[in-house]
Design an enzyme around this catalytic site. Structure first.
Site: not given
Ligand code: GAL
Length: 633
Positions: A315, A144
């Protein structure tokens, strides 16, 4: 390519005895990918040059031999504490001039040469060790970029880097002074070394200075990524990805994507609705448990265009997150809907964040697929259902959409540098157009302005495109359908000056923007026949045909051949009129969808999704809340 599911797993956070059990359950659930490693630097290299690879060796073996393919992250988003002793000046500096501290993540400055070397060193060591590992399926570089406001850094390293970047761009100080218009306010520089970063000026800094700094900062991200990509490639033939964020405009994802085989992004529909979507409170209330009906799709379409077409959701939100102002739980069925929606937009893999909720650390309130007591969490059954469903529809599919929407990161920077009205947001303008297209059931490809195949689309929209580059001008000159430009198209030269022939400056379009105005939120400029301009309006002149009029008699849109210039930010009614009329003219099918229902066509399938909290009827199908229908085309 086959549709697949995965999860994000942090073996370093759990006792090794749990790994085989976790791996077995992942496979039983129907997952085939696991991502790990992206925050594990301190566990891999606990002291400078002292390595602890054995746990990672074992974790990869355990997960891989259970049948999972591994995405291994380079851990450069979380440099360990000892790195600060080696490089005390590697920390990023915020716009408030304060050095950002250790104790969470992403604290490095992209311009620090020592840290960049460290990043390449650790990536190279991982690549040498695991580059041809039988269970390694892909790489992820860092995590990110830009998240938590980390692209722009006002550090000493950034200042030196910026001066070098300017020297390389302009060659001599004279051309820089001319390009920036430094005769204004006695800002003339005698040497590149005199130039500072555009903060802490008494009133606004020179816009060309600010814009060059934005370009420089974006180039630093691209270079940081490219350096790691090169060292990974030297040791490994596995595809390389970076994991992008939602509504993250501070660097150029298209430029980063040129060094990747796969673009991935993080889809947190409920968190994003709360903190990244500009919408009225009643809209946010209506979609609080489903997410904004267009935000996920927008990013699916955006990131599909970033690395040549291959993309994943790395994710996927499986339950409440911890980081938005409010963190509701998804409506039952939404995890399945979000997953199918990503597949409908051409995703190869949807990977849930995270496997198990961690009872410690910053994200202990963030749901996973398993609870802290290791029982299955609320999304478990939905993931199991999708796993069974994709077995029956295994193939990744996308076709060319009938509509291309141009997205240009530099335009986002330009209009942040000079909004001219405090609610002028490039993202919101483009997103409004995207939403308008989606309400009509259209599938959309989001492309950069220099995309080679732009001319092949029947309908191209390019709102807010601040400069018109040569490639874009070539594409629109070759366009066969309609290209709708504006507002604020070609509004500046590359030097961030008003073109003295006036915008948009397109040879085939006899239309000029005589002057512009921004509108207060309680003002609007009505159009003849319904709808209005909000936020922004332009006064157009020229001999091109007026195809839309303002109620005051002025031209709202002008056209020559395949090119239409739109002189304002249309509200929902005006946009709907314009899009319907253009689609009718071009023979593009539109579908009237009930509020909250969205449609997406792939090559062979048509998907319907109900984001609304009540049942809906569309194309002869009844969709319950969170309902998904898959029709053959
Ligand atoms: C994303 C990140 C993850 C975690 C997640 C929580 O932005 O890549 O490491 O922090 O959010 O929602």
């Amino acid at each position: 390519m086959r549709r697949a599911l995965g999860t994000c797993y942090y073996p370093e956070q759990w006792a090794p005895e749990r790994w085989p059990l976790d791996a077995g359950r992942m496979v039983e659930l129907g997952l085939s990918w696991v991502r790990m490693g992206e925050f594990a630097w301190a566990e891999i290299e606990p002291e400078p040059e002292v390595f602890a690879w054995d746990w990672l060796d074992r974790a990869m073996e355990v997960l891989g031999s259970a049948g999972l393919s591994i995405v291994l992250g380079t851990p450069t988003a979380t440099p360990p504490r000892w790195m600060l002793e080696k490089h005390p000046d590697m920390l990023a500096v915020g716009a408030d001039g304060r050095t950002r501290g250790f104790g969470s993540r992403r604290h490095y400055c992209f311009s620090h040469p020592g840290y960049r070397e460290e990043a390449v060193r650790i990536a190279g060591l991982m690549a040498a060790r695991y580059g041809d590992h039988p269970h390694l399926g892909a790489w992820q570089i860092d995590n990110e970029y830009g998240c938590h406001d980390t692209t722009l850094s006002y550090s000493a390293a950034a200042r030196v880097g910026f001066q070098r970047w300017l020297a390389a761009k302009y060659g001599a100080i004279g051309p820089l002074n001319a390009a920036w218009g430094n005769v204004f306010w006695s800002m003339t520089y005698r040497a590149f070394e005199e130039i500072g970063l555009p903060i802490a000026t008494v009133t606004v800094p020179n816009p060309t200075h600010a814009m060059d700094f934005r370009r420089f900062a974006a180039d630093e991200v691209t270079a940081f990524n490219a350096a790691q990509a090169a060292v990974l490639r030297a040791h490994s033939d596995r595809p390389i990805s970076h994991n992008f964020m939602g509504r993250e405009l501070s660097f150029d994802a298209h430029a980063v994507g040129a060094d990747l085989e796969i673009a991935t992004w993080d889809s947190y529909p409920l968190g994003f609705l709360e903190d990244r979507v500009a919408a009225a409170p009643d809209w946010k209330r209506r979609f609080a448990r489903q997410g904004d009906p267009d935000f996920q799709a927008f990013h699916h379409d955006l990131y599909r265009g970033v690395a040549g077409g291959r993309w994943w959701v790395m994710e996927q939100q499986p339950g409440p997150v911890n980081w938005a102002p409010y963190n509701p739980a998804p409506l039952p069925g939404m995890v399945r809907l979000w997953t199918w929606e990503a597949f409908a937009h051409g995703a190869e893999v949807i990977s849930y964040f995270r496997w198990r909720q961690a009872p410690f650390g910053q994200e202990q309130m963030h749901a996973g697929l398993r609870r802290p007591d290791d029982a299955p969490a609320s999304a478990w059954e939905e993931v199991a259902a999708v796993a069974a469903e994709i077995a029956a529809r295994p193939d990744v599919a996308t076709g060319r959409a009938p509509v291309a929407l141009v997205f240009d990161y530099a335009s986002a920077w330009a209009w942040e540098v000079e909004p001219q009205g405090q609610d002028f947001s490039y993202f919101d303008l483009v997103y409004d157009v995207y939403r308008g297209l989606r309400r009509l059931g259209l599938s959309i490809d989001i492309l950069p302005p220099d995309a080679e195949d732009l001319a092949a689309y029947p309908l191209v929209l390019a709102p807010g495109l601040w400069t018109l580059g040569e490639a874009f001008l070539r594409s629109i000159a070759a366009a066969k359908g309609q290209v709708i430009l504006g507002p604020r198209a070609g509004a500046k030269t590359m030097d961030f000056q008003i073109p003295t022939t006036l915008p948009p400056g397109i040879p085939d379009l006899e239309c000029r923007v005589a002057h512009v105005e921004s509108l207060r939120p309680d003002m609007e400029l009505p159009l003849a026949g319904g709808g209005a301009f909000r936020h922004w309006a332009e006064t157009l002149e020229g001999t091109a045909e007026v195809v839309l009029q303002r109620a005051d008699g002025g031209a709202a849109a002008m056209r020559s051949g395949a090119l239409t210039y739109l002189g304002g930010w249309p509200d929902r009614t005006a946009l709907d009129r314009i899009l319907r009329a253009t689609c009718a003219e071009l023979g593009i099918e539109v579908v009237d969808l009930p509020d909250g229902v969205r449609l997406r066509d792939t090559g062979a399938e048509r998907f319907l999704f109900n984001y609304g909290p009540e049942p809906a009827e569309a194309l002869g199908h009844t969709l319950p809340p969170a309902g998904v229908a898959i029709l053959a085309r």
